[in-house]
Design an enzyme around this catalytic site. Structure first.
Site, PDB file in Angstrom:
ATOM      1  N   ASP A  28       8.212   3.043  -7.431  1.00  0.00           N
ATOM      2  CA  ASP A  28       8.503   3.896  -6.277  1.00  0.00           C
ATOM      3  C   ASP A  28       9.191   5.161  -6.779  1.00  0.00           C
ATOM      4  O   ASP A  28      10.085   5.123  -7.620  1.00  0.00           O
ATOM      5  CB  ASP A  28       9.401   3.147  -5.276  1.00  0.00           C
ATOM      6  CG  ASP A  28       9.445   3.832  -3.920  1.00  0.00           C
ATOM      7  OD1 ASP A  28       8.944   3.252  -2.947  1.00  0.00           O
ATOM      8  OD2 ASP A  28       9.971   4.959  -3.838  1.00  0.00           O
ATOM      9  N   ILE A  29       8.774   6.294  -6.238  1.00  0.00           N
ATOM     10  CA  ILE A  29       9.286   7.599  -6.669  1.00  0.00           C
ATOM     11  C   ILE A  29      10.745   7.797  -6.252  1.00  0.00           C
ATOM     12  O   ILE A  29      11.458   8.606  -6.853  1.00  0.00           O
ATOM     13  CB  ILE A  29       8.369   8.710  -6.092  1.00  0.00           C
ATOM     14  CG1 ILE A  29       8.392   9.967  -6.936  1.00  0.00           C
ATOM     15  CG2 ILE A  29       8.668   9.008  -4.636  1.00  0.00           C
ATOM     16  CD1 ILE A  29       7.272  10.960  -6.570  1.00  0.00           C
ATOM     17  N   ASN A  85       6.957  -2.608   5.299  1.00  0.00           N
ATOM     18  CA  ASN A  85       7.347  -1.811   6.463  1.00  0.00           C
ATOM     19  C   ASN A  85       6.078  -1.530   7.249  1.00  0.00           C
ATOM     20  O   ASN A  85       5.132  -0.957   6.711  1.00  0.00           O
ATOM     21  CB  ASN A  85       7.999  -0.496   6.023  1.00  0.00           C
ATOM     22  CG  ASN A  85       9.345  -0.724   5.358  1.00  0.00           C
ATOM     23  OD1 ASN A  85      10.102  -1.603   5.763  1.00  0.00           O
ATOM     24  ND2 ASN A  85       9.634   0.053   4.328  1.00  0.00           N
ATOM     25  N   GLY A  91       9.957   2.135   9.808  1.00  0.00           N
ATOM     26  CA  GLY A  91      10.044   3.310   8.934  1.00  0.00           C
ATOM     27  C   GLY A  91       8.881   3.458   7.981  1.00  0.00           C
ATOM     28  O   GLY A  91       9.034   4.048   6.907  1.00  0.00           O
ATOM     29  N   GLN A  92       7.715   2.927   8.360  1.00  0.00           N
ATOM     30  CA  GLN A  92       6.545   3.102   7.487  1.00  0.00           C
ATOM     31  C   GLN A  92       6.238   4.590   7.336  1.00  0.00           C
ATOM     32  O   GLN A  92       6.066   5.301   8.337  1.00  0.00           O
ATOM     33  CB  GLN A  92       5.319   2.356   8.039  1.00  0.00           C
ATOM     34  CG  GLN A  92       4.121   2.411   7.089  1.00  0.00           C
ATOM     35  CD  GLN A  92       2.933   1.561   7.556  1.00  0.00           C
ATOM     36  OE1 GLN A  92       2.987   0.911   8.604  1.00  0.00           O
ATOM     37  NE2 GLN A  92       1.879   1.586   6.758  1.00  0.00           N
ATOM     38  N   HIS A  98       1.262  -1.547   1.839  1.00  0.00           N
ATOM     39  CA  HIS A  98       1.892  -1.788   0.539  1.00  0.00           C
ATOM     40  C   HIS A  98       3.039  -2.770   0.691  1.00  0.00           C
ATOM     41  O   HIS A  98       3.663  -2.844   1.742  1.00  0.00           O
ATOM     42  CB  HIS A  98       2.405  -0.477  -0.081  1.00  0.00           C
ATOM     43  CG  HIS A  98       3.288   0.323   0.830  1.00  0.00           C
ATOM     44  ND1 HIS A  98       2.775   1.113   1.837  1.00  0.00           N
ATOM     45  CD2 HIS A  98       4.641   0.444   0.903  1.00  0.00           C
ATOM     46  CE1 HIS A  98       3.781   1.699   2.483  1.00  0.00           C
ATOM     47  NE2 HIS A  98       4.922   1.303   1.949  1.00  0.00           N
ATOM     48  N   HIS A 100       6.719  -3.630  -0.978  1.00  0.00           N
ATOM     49  CA  HIS A 100       7.799  -3.213  -1.866  1.00  0.00           C
ATOM     50  C   HIS A 100       8.282  -4.460  -2.615  1.00  0.00           C
ATOM     51  O   HIS A 100       8.472  -5.509  -2.001  1.00  0.00           O
ATOM     52  CB  HIS A 100       8.985  -2.674  -1.073  1.00  0.00           C
ATOM     53  CG  HIS A 100       8.702  -1.423  -0.300  1.00  0.00           C
ATOM     54  ND1 HIS A 100       9.141  -0.182  -0.699  1.00  0.00           N
ATOM     55  CD2 HIS A 100       8.030  -1.216   0.859  1.00  0.00           C
ATOM     56  CE1 HIS A 100       8.762   0.728   0.188  1.00  0.00           C
ATOM     57  NE2 HIS A 100       8.086   0.135   1.143  1.00  0.00           N
TER      58      HIS A 100
HETATM   59  P1  AMP Z   1       7.223   2.928   3.451  1.00  0.00           P
HETATM   60  O1  AMP Z   1       8.418   3.397   4.211  1.00  0.00           O
HETATM   61  O2  AMP Z   1       7.185   1.431   3.343  1.00  0.00           O
HETATM   62  O3  AMP Z   1       5.921   3.512   3.942  1.00  0.00           O
HETATM   63  O4  AMP Z   1       7.490   3.413   1.970  1.00  0.00           O
HETATM   64  C1  AMP Z   1       6.730   4.354   1.296  1.00  0.00           C
HETATM   65  C2  AMP Z   1       7.325   4.431  -0.082  1.00  0.00           C
HETATM   66  O5  AMP Z   1       6.451   5.190  -0.890  1.00  0.00           O
HETATM   67  C3  AMP Z   1       8.704   5.118  -0.148  1.00  0.00           C
HETATM   68  O6  AMP Z   1       9.644   4.197  -0.704  1.00  0.00           O
HETATM   69  C4  AMP Z   1       8.459   6.320  -1.052  1.00  0.00           C
HETATM   70  O7  AMP Z   1       9.550   6.578  -1.917  1.00  0.00           O
HETATM   71  C5  AMP Z   1       7.217   5.906  -1.824  1.00  0.00           C
HETATM   72  N1  AMP Z   1       6.370   6.989  -2.302  1.00  0.00           N
HETATM   73  C6  AMP Z   1       5.882   8.041  -1.592  1.00  0.00           C
HETATM   74  N2  AMP Z   1       5.114   8.822  -2.357  1.00  0.00           N
HETATM   75  C7  AMP Z   1       5.107   8.257  -3.602  1.00  0.00           C
HETATM   76  C8  AMP Z   1       4.491   8.597  -4.843  1.00  0.00           C
HETATM   77  N3  AMP Z   1       3.717   9.695  -4.983  1.00  0.00           N
HETATM   78  N4  AMP Z   1       4.699   7.789  -5.900  1.00  0.00           N
HETATM   79  C9  AMP Z   1       5.479   6.692  -5.780  1.00  0.00           C
HETATM   80  N5  AMP Z   1       6.073   6.317  -4.641  1.00  0.00           N
HETATM   81  C10 AMP Z   1       5.903   7.087  -3.564  1.00  0.00           C
END
Ligand code: AMP
Ligand code: ZN
Length: 111
Positions: A28-29, A85, A91-92, A98, A100
């Site tokens: 995760d970024i 999520n 908070g998706q 995906h 986590h």
């Molecule tokens: P969610 O709230 O479950 O939709 O989480 C989306 C997750 O994707 C967040 O924790 C972001 O930090 C992560 N994210 C978004 N863009 C990227 C990316 N380019 N590379 C890695 N993680 C990402």
């Protein structure tokens, strides 16, 4: 195309820790724990409402990938948390389903 599909297509970089024909796992970024990995199907599926009897195996497959990655990263014994999520109240942010995988510290339960 969504951001995770771009990662699948290698159009944008990611720190990939696992990849097979159908699934990918990458860091995760914006990590919320010392280990924070996202596990995705390569197929673009937006959310849990798009999972039904024809494709429910995807959720099980993602759990198996999580298990493999947890072992690979050495948190299988200390434990970890799996989170999906789903939708606005959760908070998706990215509408490509995906899991986590969070670990590497003791976590409080957040709501
Ligand atoms: P969610 O709230 O479950 O939709 O989480 C989306 C997750 O994707 C967040 O924790 C972001 O930090 C992560 N994210 C978004 N863009 C990227 C990316 N380019 N590379 C890695 N993680 C990402
Ligand atoms: Zn996508």
């Amino acid at each position: 195309m969504c951001v995770f599909c771009k990662i699948v297509n290698k159009e944008i970089p990611a720190d990939i820790v696992y990849e097979d024909e159908k699934y990918m796992a990458f860091k995760d970024i914006n990590p919320k724990a010392p280990i924070h990995i996202l596990i995705i199907p390569k197929e673009h599926i937006e959310k849990l409402e798009d999972i039904d009897d024809t494709n429910k195996g995807i959720i099980g497959d993602m759990a198996v990938v999580a298990n493999k990655v947890a072992k690979q990263l050495g948190i299988d014994k200390t434990g970890y948390r799996i989170v999906i999520n789903n939708g606005p109240d959760a908070g998706q942010e990215v509408y490509h389903i995906h899991m986590h995988l969070l670990g590497g510290k003791k976590m409080a339960f957040a709501t």
